[in-house]
Design a protein around this motif. Sequence first.
Motif, mmCIF file in Angstrom:
data_model
loop_
_atom_site.group_PDB
_atom_site.id
_atom_site.type_symbol
_atom_site.label_atom_id
_atom_site.label_comp_id
_atom_site.label_asym_id
_atom_site.label_seq_id
_atom_site.Cartn_x
_atom_site.Cartn_y
_atom_site.Cartn_z
ATOM 1 N N GLU A 132 0.843 -1.208 0.000
ATOM 2 C CA GLU A 132 0.000 0.000 0.000
ATOM 3 C C GLU A 132 0.875 1.254 0.000
ATOM 4 O OE1 GLU A 132 -3.284 0.238 -0.547
ATOM 5 O OE2 GLU A 132 -3.161 -1.935 -0.849
ATOM 6 N N GLU A 133 1.964 1.240 0.756
ATOM 7 C CA GLU A 133 2.894 2.370 0.756
ATOM 8 C C GLU A 133 3.534 2.541 -0.618
ATOM 9 O OE1 GLU A 133 3.464 4.705 3.140
ATOM 10 O OE2 GLU A 133 1.772 3.732 4.126
ATOM 11 N N LYS A 135 2.133 1.813 -3.498
ATOM 12 C CA LYS A 135 1.117 2.443 -4.355
ATOM 13 C C LYS A 135 1.051 3.951 -4.098
ATOM 14 C CE LYS A 135 -1.838 -1.638 -4.414
ATOM 15 N NZ LYS A 135 -3.147 -2.182 -3.980
ATOM 16 N N LYS A 136 1.099 4.345 -2.852
ATOM 17 C CA LYS A 136 1.075 5.780 -2.508
ATOM 18 C C LYS A 136 2.284 6.493 -3.102
ATOM 19 C CE LYS A 136 -1.433 5.198 1.827
ATOM 20 N NZ LYS A 136 -1.327 5.233 3.297
ATOM 21 N N GLN A 140 2.534 9.647 -5.809
ATOM 22 C CA GLN A 140 3.265 10.881 -5.523
ATOM 23 C C GLN A 140 4.286 11.208 -6.594
ATOM 24 O OE1 GLN A 140 5.052 10.194 -1.717
ATOM 25 N NE2 GLN A 140 3.140 10.398 -0.593
#
Length: 155
Positions: A132-133, A135-136, A140
Amino acid sequence: LDTLARYSLFGSYNAKKGKSAEQILENILNEMGIPYDKGAVKGVRATIDFIIPSKINPKIFIQVSYQGTTSSGMGRKARDELGVAEDIKKNYPDAIFIQFIDGIGWIIRISDLKRMVQAGDYVFTFHEEQLEEFKKLLLQVLSEKDFKPNLRRFL
């Protein structure tokens, strides 16, 4: 290093689900509509697992290293990844280098793991929270034009 160790020990890798490490990342990139290439890139000494969005305009380089057991080749892999990082910084200074490092083998060879971590701008495991990190981070770093138009729901 502590996070890598904890996530690896708690079965972060999805091998029991029958997915290879590369397949997990391919699924994420395809789901998000992010184009990518694989292979050799001019000025980089190793083949690259994922080049986003393309070899012609690389913004992100991703290498995957999952080690289920320890081996003497891990020291060579760590040294090689440091060289790849140097090549990327020299020839593609605006690009970032992401590494996915996972597996109990890296925990046993902690000195090699430390060198691997030094090579990447960002380091992730295949634990769900880490994915999930990842994907973030993609959201960005990449601009809207790096995504396929029909899958902008992640923006």
